[in-house]
Structures are given as C-alpha cells and as structure tokens.
Design a protein around this motif. Structure first.
Motif, PDB file in Angstrom:
ATOM      1  N   ILE A 167       0.835  -1.208   0.000  1.00 29.42           N
ATOM      2  CA  ILE A 167       0.000   0.000   0.000  1.00 29.42           C
ATOM      3  C   ILE A 167       0.868   1.255   0.000  1.00 29.42           C
ATOM      4  O   ILE A 167       0.573   2.223  -0.709  1.00 29.42           O
ATOM      5  N   SER A 168       1.962   1.249   0.751  1.00 28.87           N
ATOM      6  CA  SER A 168       2.865   2.409   0.772  1.00 28.87           C
ATOM      7  C   SER A 168       3.422   2.689  -0.615  1.00 28.87           C
ATOM      8  O   SER A 168       3.455   3.847  -1.066  1.00 28.87           O
ATOM      9  N   ALA A 169       3.864   1.646  -1.300  1.00 27.59           N
ATOM     10  CA  ALA A 169       4.408   1.813  -2.649  1.00 27.59           C
ATOM     11  C   ALA A 169       3.334   2.316  -3.613  1.00 27.59           C
ATOM     12  O   ALA A 169       3.595   3.195  -4.450  1.00 27.59           O
ATOM     13  N   SER A 170       2.132   1.788  -3.498  1.00 23.97           N
ATOM     14  CA  SER A 170       1.047   2.199  -4.382  1.00 23.97           C
ATOM     15  C   SER A 170       0.634   3.647  -4.110  1.00 23.97           C
ATOM     16  O   SER A 170       0.374   4.410  -5.045  1.00 23.97           O
ATOM     17  N   VAL A 171       0.591   4.042  -2.845  1.00 25.02           N
ATOM     18  CA  VAL A 171       0.270   5.434  -2.501  1.00 25.02           C
ATOM     19  C   VAL A 171       1.313   6.367  -3.108  1.00 25.02           C
ATOM     20  O   VAL A 171       0.986   7.411  -3.675  1.00 25.02           O
ATOM     21  N   GLU A 172       2.571   5.982  -3.003  1.00 21.64           N
ATOM     22  CA  GLU A 172       3.666   6.823  -3.514  1.00 21.64           C
ATOM     23  C   GLU A 172       3.657   6.911  -5.036  1.00 21.64           C
ATOM     24  O   GLU A 172       3.729   7.999  -5.600  1.00 21.64           O
ATOM     25  N   THR A 173       3.554   5.769  -5.716  1.00 21.27           N
ATOM     26  CA  THR A 173       3.700   5.763  -7.176  1.00 21.27           C
ATOM     27  C   THR A 173       2.410   6.056  -7.933  1.00 21.27           C
ATOM     28  O   THR A 173       2.428   6.746  -8.943  1.00 21.27           O
ATOM     29  N   VAL A 174       1.297   5.533  -7.448  1.00 21.69           N
ATOM     30  CA  VAL A 174       0.023   5.692  -8.165  1.00 21.69           C
ATOM     31  C   VAL A 174      -0.764   6.888  -7.641  1.00 21.69           C
ATOM     32  O   VAL A 174      -1.313   7.665  -8.416  1.00 21.69           O
ATOM     33  N   GLY A 175      -0.800   7.030  -6.318  1.00 19.82           N
ATOM     34  CA  GLY A 175      -1.604   8.092  -5.718  1.00 19.82           C
ATOM     35  C   GLY A 175      -0.869   9.384  -5.474  1.00 19.82           C
ATOM     36  O   GLY A 175      -1.454  10.355  -5.002  1.00 19.82           O
ATOM     37  N   HIS A 176       0.443   9.401  -5.774  1.00 22.49           N
ATOM     38  CA  HIS A 176       1.267  10.599  -5.561  1.00 22.49           C
ATOM     39  C   HIS A 176       1.086  11.153  -4.152  1.00 22.49           C
ATOM     40  O   HIS A 176       0.867  12.346  -3.955  1.00 22.49           O
ATOM     41  N   GLY A 177       1.159  10.241  -3.179  1.00 28.39           N
ATOM     42  CA  GLY A 177       1.082  10.625  -1.774  1.00 28.39           C
ATOM     43  C   GLY A 177      -0.307  10.566  -1.169  1.00 28.39           C
ATOM     44  O   GLY A 177      -0.470  10.842   0.023  1.00 28.39           O
ATOM     45  N   LYS A 178      -1.316  10.216  -1.947  1.00 26.58           N
ATOM     46  CA  LYS A 178      -2.694  10.169  -1.443  1.00 26.58           C
ATOM     47  C   LYS A 178      -3.286   8.782  -1.673  1.00 26.58           C
ATOM     48  O   LYS A 178      -2.977   8.120  -2.657  1.00 26.58           O
ATOM     49  N   ILE A 179      -4.171   8.381  -0.762  1.00 26.46           N
ATOM     50  CA  ILE A 179      -4.895   7.125  -0.942  1.00 26.46           C
ATOM     51  C   ILE A 179      -6.115   7.411  -1.806  1.00 26.46           C
ATOM     52  O   ILE A 179      -6.935   8.256  -1.468  1.00 26.46           O
ATOM     53  N   THR A 180      -6.194   6.708  -2.919  1.00 20.78           N
ATOM     54  CA  THR A 180      -7.322   6.856  -3.836  1.00 20.78           C
ATOM     55  C   THR A 180      -7.879   5.471  -4.160  1.00 20.78           C
ATOM     56  O   THR A 180      -7.273   4.452  -3.805  1.00 20.78           O
ATOM     57  N   ALA A 181      -9.003   5.441  -4.847  1.00 19.24           N
ATOM     58  CA  ALA A 181      -9.581   4.164  -5.269  1.00 19.24           C
ATOM     59  C   ALA A 181      -8.610   3.425  -6.181  1.00 19.24           C
ATOM     60  O   ALA A 181      -8.484   2.200  -6.107  1.00 19.24           O
TER      61      ALA A 181
END
Length: 134
Positions: A39-53
């Motif tokens: 989840i941390s990696a996905s927040v960083e790379t996909v969400g640009h620091g934010k949790i999204t769907a």
C-alpha cells in the motif's frame, strides 16, 4: 421494516468482514509488513502521496485483494454463499441428479477448509490467491 433489515444485514456483514480482516492481520506480522509495503508503494507511485480508489484497486494492490479473499475463505460471513434454482428439466452433476425447480446451495466454508482442495487450509496465507499461485 424490510429496508431496516437490509441495512442492518449489510452493516453487520461489512463490520464482520472488517473485524476478521483486522484480526488476521494482527495475528500475522509478516502479512502486516507485506500489506504495508504494497500500500505504501502504491500510494507513492500511483496516488502521488494520497490514498485513492486507484491506489487500492486490484491492479495496484493485489496483496490487499488476496488478503480479503483469504479472509472470506477462512472466516466467511455466512455459511451458505450461493443458492440457485435449477432451471432446466434434467441436470446431472458428478452423478447427482436434479430436476427443474430443485434448489442447490454451495456451502463455502467446507470447500475452503478441504485439504484435498486447499493446501494447509487452517493457515491464513493470502499468497494463495495471487496470480502466480492460482
């Protein structure tokens, strides 16, 4: 009254699944670490620091989705997962004959705990649901 019952059932089922997920995660430090890293990696790379769907989608968080499936396998919210009515005149499945109108139910817990079908069924192991394992 029906709307209230429907809402209560939905809330109760959701709360049950969330509680079981948290319990399984709490009892498995290695699962906690894998989930945190994913989840941390996905927040960083996909969400640009934010949790999204999109961050939590199956494509970007496959371990999270595997964890949820494993929770459903090991601790389902209800014992009967699927009920269908036979809609053809004669149906035979593995030697069991059914007629039109017969009701068929799938009891998922026994299937998920069957060692002939699932390796080490009493073990909580989300990896069994990942694409490479299936």
């Amino acid at each position: 009254e029906l709307a209230f019952i429907s809402l209560f059932v939905a809330v109760d089922t959701t709360a049950s699944v969330l509680s079981w997920n948290l319990l399984h995660i709490a009892r498995s430090p290695d699962v906690q670490e894998k989930l945190f890293r994913e989840i941390s990696a996905s927040v960083e790379t996909v969400g640009h620091g934010k949790i999204t769907a999109e961050v939590l989608s199956k494509a970007n968080a496959p371990y999270l989705h595997a964890l949820i499936r494993e929770t459903h396998r090991l601790t389902p919210t209800r014992s009967i997962g699927l009920t269908k009515t036979v809609d053809v005149d004669h149906l035979e499945v593995h030697g069991h004959k059914m007629e039109k109108g017969d009701v068929v139910s799938l009891e998922s817990y026994s299937q998920g705990m069957n060692s002939d079908l699932v390796e080490n069924p009493e073990e909580f192991r989300p990896e069994r649901w990942l694409r490479d394992a299936v």
